[in-house]
Design an enzyme around this catalytic site. Structure first.
Site, mmCIF file in Angstrom:
data_model
loop_
_atom_site.group_PDB
_atom_site.id
_atom_site.type_symbol
_atom_site.label_atom_id
_atom_site.label_comp_id
_atom_site.label_asym_id
_atom_site.label_seq_id
_atom_site.Cartn_x
_atom_site.Cartn_y
_atom_site.Cartn_z
ATOM 1 N N ASP A 164 0.870 -1.172 0.000
ATOM 2 C CA ASP A 164 0.000 0.000 0.000
ATOM 3 C C ASP A 164 0.905 1.219 0.000
ATOM 4 O OD1 ASP A 164 -1.678 2.134 0.516
ATOM 5 O OD2 ASP A 164 -2.720 1.190 2.199
ATOM 6 N N VAL A 165 1.001 1.901 -1.128
ATOM 7 C CA VAL A 165 1.970 3.000 -1.245
ATOM 8 C C VAL A 165 1.651 4.173 -0.334
ATOM 9 C CG1 VAL A 165 2.632 2.376 -3.598
ATOM 10 C CG2 VAL A 165 0.785 4.037 -3.230
ATOM 11 N N TYR A 175 -9.511 13.956 -6.623
ATOM 12 C CA TYR A 175 -8.584 13.456 -7.636
ATOM 13 C C TYR A 175 -7.831 14.611 -8.294
ATOM 14 C CZ TYR A 175 -6.865 10.543 -11.485
ATOM 15 O OH TYR A 175 -6.074 9.872 -12.376
ATOM 16 N N LYS A 201 -3.743 15.091 -8.153
ATOM 17 C CA LYS A 201 -2.907 15.100 -9.347
ATOM 18 C C LYS A 201 -2.251 16.464 -9.567
ATOM 19 C CE LYS A 201 -3.406 10.816 -10.513
ATOM 20 N NZ LYS A 201 -2.250 9.884 -10.499
#
Length: 260
Positions: free
Chosen positions: A74-75, A165, A169
């Site tokens: 799990d990053v 999101y 990003k």
């Protein structure tokens, strides 16, 4: 020695003797990237949260004659990232490049989005990208290596019902530029790709919340239709190659003209 090409014109040894980490390698762009880099000679350490998806990627790599290893992580968990990078290094040797593809998202009315959803998207997409970069940087500094982060057109233009999101990003874009400036004199090149309209589960399986205004989605569609993950993977390979030696801090759009 000059690289050779296969019958399709793909370089077959451009990344020979290189050990490259790819996150999100269980599906979509991550899987396509792992396959592309392996086809060009890299030993690819595939990282993903879903063990069954990693197994599918590993089979595809093996069937294609590629060299790879699989690592569940799990990053968004700093301790897991540190442990998995140490394991990758111990098992396969020093790391020459990192491709951060792991990412999640969902559409929601911003007024209603639970804090837990917001935090999970930010933690995976932005914090996870930073944690991976941080863990791998000692190797990259030693070999003048490269990082490619997967941003999104969502980090460049507004998208409806997609605040978390977009924010994550946008953060990846700023992180990419910051790392590029910090390490340019050390020989570590850091770039990002900002795709849109790619045929991946993140795009095709997204649930549309009730009560949305569909006219607000019109600006997100390209007359060129959708691209395939392999097309993004080809751009990743370019950014990891010596052909892009004069690029760092670049955010390369691949969006069918959506952000023009």
């Amino acid at each position: 020695m000059a690289s050779t090409t296969d019958m399709m014109g793909v370089l077959v040894d451009r990344f020979a003797a290189q050990h490259i980490v790819v996150t999100g390698a269980g599906s979509g762009i991550g899987r396509a990237t792992a396959l592309r880099l392996a086809s060009e000679g890299a030993a690819v350490a595939c990282v993903d949260l879903v063990e069954s998806s990693l197994a599918d990627t590993a089979k595809l790599l093996a069937d294609a004659g590629g060299s790879g290893s699989s690592h569940v992580c799990d990053v968004s968990d700093h301790e897991q990232v540190s442990a998995v990078v140490k394991h990758i290094r111990a098992a396969g040797g020093a790391i020459h490049a990192l491709v951060n593809v792991a990412g999640i998202g969902n559409l929601a009315h911003s007024a209603d989005q639970p804090a837990s959803e917001w935090l999970r998207i930010i933690n995976v997409n932005l914090s996870g990208t930073f944690f991976m970069c941080q863990a791998v940087l000692p190797d990259l500094l030693a070999c003048r290596g490269r990082i490619v982060n997967m941003a999104s057109v969502a980090g460049l233009i507004g998208q409806p019902y997609n605040a978390a999101y977009c924010a994550s990003k946008g953060g990846v874009i700023a992180l990419t530029k910051s790392l590029a400036v910090e390490y340019v004199d050390k020989g570590v090149l850091v770039n990002a790709i900002a795709p849109a309209g790619i045929q991946t589960p993140l795009v095709t399986d997204v649930a549309i919340p009730d009560g949305v205004d569909f006219s607000k989605f019109a600006r997100l569609s390209s007359p060129l239709g959708m691209a395939e993950p392999a097309e993004v993977a080809a751009l990743v390979a370019y950014l990891l190659s010596e052909d892009s030696r004069y690029m760092t801090g670049s955010i390369v759009t691949m969006d069918g003209g959506v952000s023009v």
